[in-house]
Write a protein that holds these residues in place. Structure first.
Motif, PDB file in Angstrom:
ATOM      1  N   TYR A 149       0.909  -1.215   0.103  1.00  0.00           N
ATOM      2  CA  TYR A 149      -0.021   0.109  -0.138  1.00  0.00           C
ATOM      3  C   TYR A 149       0.895   1.193   0.154  1.00  0.00           C
ATOM      4  CZ  TYR A 149      -2.948   3.766   1.308  1.00  0.00           C
ATOM      5  OH  TYR A 149      -4.017   4.792   1.646  1.00  0.00           O
ATOM      6  N   SER A 150       0.786   2.098  -1.092  1.00  0.00           N
ATOM      7  CA  SER A 150       1.461   3.525  -1.209  1.00  0.00           C
ATOM      8  C   SER A 150       3.167   2.878  -0.853  1.00  0.00           C
ATOM      9  CB  SER A 150       0.782   4.397  -0.304  1.00  0.00           C
ATOM     10  OG  SER A 150       1.442   5.740  -0.463  1.00  0.00           O
ATOM     11  N   ASN A 151       3.570   2.095  -1.394  1.00  0.00           N
ATOM     12  CA  ASN A 151       5.069   1.857  -1.309  1.00  0.00           C
ATOM     13  C   ASN A 151       5.481   1.357  -0.134  1.00  0.00           C
ATOM     14  OD1 ASN A 151       6.673   2.503  -3.650  1.00  0.00           O
ATOM     15  ND2 ASN A 151       8.153   3.241  -2.153  1.00  0.00           N
ATOM     16  N   GLU A 152       4.681   0.988   0.788  1.00  0.00           N
ATOM     17  CA  GLU A 152       4.616   0.262   1.987  1.00  0.00           C
ATOM     18  C   GLU A 152       4.359  -1.181   2.144  1.00  0.00           C
ATOM     19  OE1 GLU A 152       3.618   2.410   5.660  1.00  0.00           O
ATOM     20  OE2 GLU A 152       3.417   4.276   4.313  1.00  0.00           O
ATOM     21  N   CYS A 153       4.956  -2.082   3.011  1.00  0.00           N
ATOM     22  CA  CYS A 153       4.302  -3.445   3.264  1.00  0.00           C
ATOM     23  C   CYS A 153       3.554  -3.316   4.740  1.00  0.00           C
ATOM     24  CB  CYS A 153       5.504  -4.418   3.340  1.00  0.00           C
ATOM     25  SG  CYS A 153       6.513  -4.595   2.098  1.00  0.00           S
ATOM     26  N   VAL A 154       2.421  -3.507   4.461  1.00  0.00           N
ATOM     27  CA  VAL A 154       1.343  -3.585   5.519  1.00  0.00           C
ATOM     28  C   VAL A 154       0.599  -4.924   5.756  1.00  0.00           C
ATOM     29  CG1 VAL A 154       0.715  -1.137   5.013  1.00  0.00           C
ATOM     30  CG2 VAL A 154      -0.693  -3.054   4.062  1.00  0.00           C
ATOM     31  N   ASN A 155       0.024  -4.802   7.021  1.00  0.00           N
ATOM     32  CA  ASN A 155      -0.299  -6.177   7.353  1.00  0.00           C
ATOM     33  C   ASN A 155      -1.836  -6.398   7.107  1.00  0.00           C
ATOM     34  OD1 ASN A 155       1.720  -7.288   9.331  1.00  0.00           O
ATOM     35  ND2 ASN A 155       1.120  -5.646  10.665  1.00  0.00           N
ATOM     36  N   GLN A 156      -2.422  -5.416   6.876  1.00  0.00           N
ATOM     37  CA  GLN A 156      -4.014  -5.167   6.297  1.00  0.00           C
ATOM     38  C   GLN A 156      -4.230  -4.080   5.238  1.00  0.00           C
ATOM     39  OE1 GLN A 156      -6.562  -6.017   9.677  1.00  0.00           O
ATOM     40  NE2 GLN A 156      -6.133  -3.923  10.381  1.00  0.00           N
ATOM     41  N   CYS A 157      -5.060  -4.322   4.521  1.00  0.00           N
ATOM     42  CA  CYS A 157      -5.410  -2.969   3.828  1.00  0.00           C
ATOM     43  C   CYS A 157      -6.195  -1.862   4.457  1.00  0.00           C
ATOM     44  CB  CYS A 157      -6.275  -3.459   2.468  1.00  0.00           C
ATOM     45  SG  CYS A 157      -5.475  -4.414   1.273  1.00  0.00           S
ATOM     46  N   PRO A 158      -5.624  -0.626   4.541  1.00  0.00           N
ATOM     47  CA  PRO A 158      -6.214   0.334   5.400  1.00  0.00           C
ATOM     48  C   PRO A 158      -7.806   0.476   4.962  1.00  0.00           C
ATOM     49  CG  PRO A 158      -3.951   1.202   4.143  1.00  0.00           C
ATOM     50  CD  PRO A 158      -4.604  -0.135   3.775  1.00  0.00           C
ATOM     51  N   PRO A 159      -8.454   1.190   5.963  1.00  0.00           N
ATOM     52  CA  PRO A 159      -9.808   1.372   5.651  1.00  0.00           C
ATOM     53  C   PRO A 159     -10.059   2.364   4.522  1.00  0.00           C
ATOM     54  CG  PRO A 159      -9.524   1.950   8.151  1.00  0.00           C
ATOM     55  CD  PRO A 159      -8.186   1.561   7.202  1.00  0.00           C
ATOM     56  N   GLY A 160     -11.219   1.995   3.562  1.00  0.00           N
ATOM     57  CA  GLY A 160     -11.384   2.774   2.476  1.00  0.00           C
ATOM     58  C   GLY A 160     -10.671   2.460   1.233  1.00  0.00           C
ATOM     59  N   THR A 161      -9.702   1.148   1.433  1.00  0.00           N
ATOM     60  CA  THR A 161      -9.128   0.415   0.245  1.00  0.00           C
ATOM     61  C   THR A 161      -9.473  -0.934   0.261  1.00  0.00           C
ATOM     62  OG1 THR A 161      -7.163  -0.390   1.630  1.00  0.00           O
ATOM     63  CG2 THR A 161      -7.226   1.758   0.635  1.00  0.00           C
ATOM     64  N   GLN A 162      -9.379  -1.663  -0.928  1.00  0.00           N
ATOM     65  CA  GLN A 162      -9.814  -3.130  -1.036  1.00  0.00           C
ATOM     66  C   GLN A 162      -8.496  -4.029  -1.744  1.00  0.00           C
ATOM     67  OE1 GLN A 162     -12.851  -3.328  -3.642  1.00  0.00           O
ATOM     68  NE2 GLN A 162     -12.056  -2.248  -5.158  1.00  0.00           N
TER      69      GLN A 162
END
Length: 218
Positions: free
Chosen positions: A202-215
């Motif tokens: 997400y936006s050039n980052e590695c995240v544990n889960q997709c942020p609210p408002g994204t899928q």
């Protein structure tokens, strides 16, 4: 509006506000000046302007400059008794005397209350001033003192050092990345080539889960 007994009447068009009489002004339109209950185009020679009122002299907490009373002397002047006097042409701003500069034009530097063309080699430049040492909590880049290190560098011991080549920006150490280059992904303050299994991009980052408002996609 003026009160007559229990009735109210409009002030004269010459006044903004009035009292007792429609033409006895207490305040004037923005382009007029109040003089003894009248609104005039300009103050007579023996009067000075304070706000938009013609008075004999400035109040004790004001300063006279070019027939106008100021609560603070305009830029390029300094307080001298109850008047404002012009700074010397070498100063952009001054204090106490015409040649005691406190600020200079963009093409000059302030040193010992004077405006000079350039700082000597053993001085640093900081906000238009020549200083022997950079102030605390600033950083040195060549002969300049800066409040913050530019992106791609980090500050330590008042020196701006380069971040690691994998980082676009870092903090405290060269490899503690706060921003990655376009072909890298940020994870745990590091810039990696790809996110490990179980993480999402997400936006050039590695995240544990997709942020609210994204899928999730792919």
């Amino acid at each position: 509006i003026i009160a007559y007994g229990s009735f109210c009447s409009e002030c004269s068009d010459l006044c903004k506000d009035c009292v007792d009489d429609p033409e006895k002004c207490t305040s004037c339109p923005y382009d007029k000046y109040l003089l003894k209950g009248k609104c005039v185009d300009s103050c007579p020679d023996r009067y000075v302007i304070q706000g938009n009122v013609c008075i004999d002299e400035c109040d004790s907490d004001h300063f006279l400059y070019q027939n106008v009373c100021y609560n603070i002397c305009p830029k390029g002047t300094y307080e001298f008794g109850q008047t404002c006097e012009k700074c010397d042409s070498s100063c952009d701003e001054c204090r106490d005397s015409a040649t005691s500069c406190t600020a200079c034009s963009n093409d000059k530097y302030l040193f010992n209350s004077q405006c000079i063309q350039s700082c000597s080699e053993d001085h640093f430049i900081y906000h238009g001033q020549c200083l022997i040492n950079c102030p605390p909590k600033t950083f040195i880049i060549e002969k300049n003192c800066v409040d913050y290190c530019p992106e791609g560098k980090y500050g330590i011991n008042q020196i701006c050092n380069d971040c690691d080549s994998s980082c676009a920006a870092c903090k405290n150490t060269p490899t503690t990345c706060t921003k990655c280059k376009n072909n890298k992904y940020s994870y745990d303050n590091q810039c990696v080539d790809e996110c490990i299994d179980g993480l999402f991009i997400y936006s050039n980052e590695c995240v544990n889960q997709c942020p609210p408002g994204t899928q999730l996609k792919n």
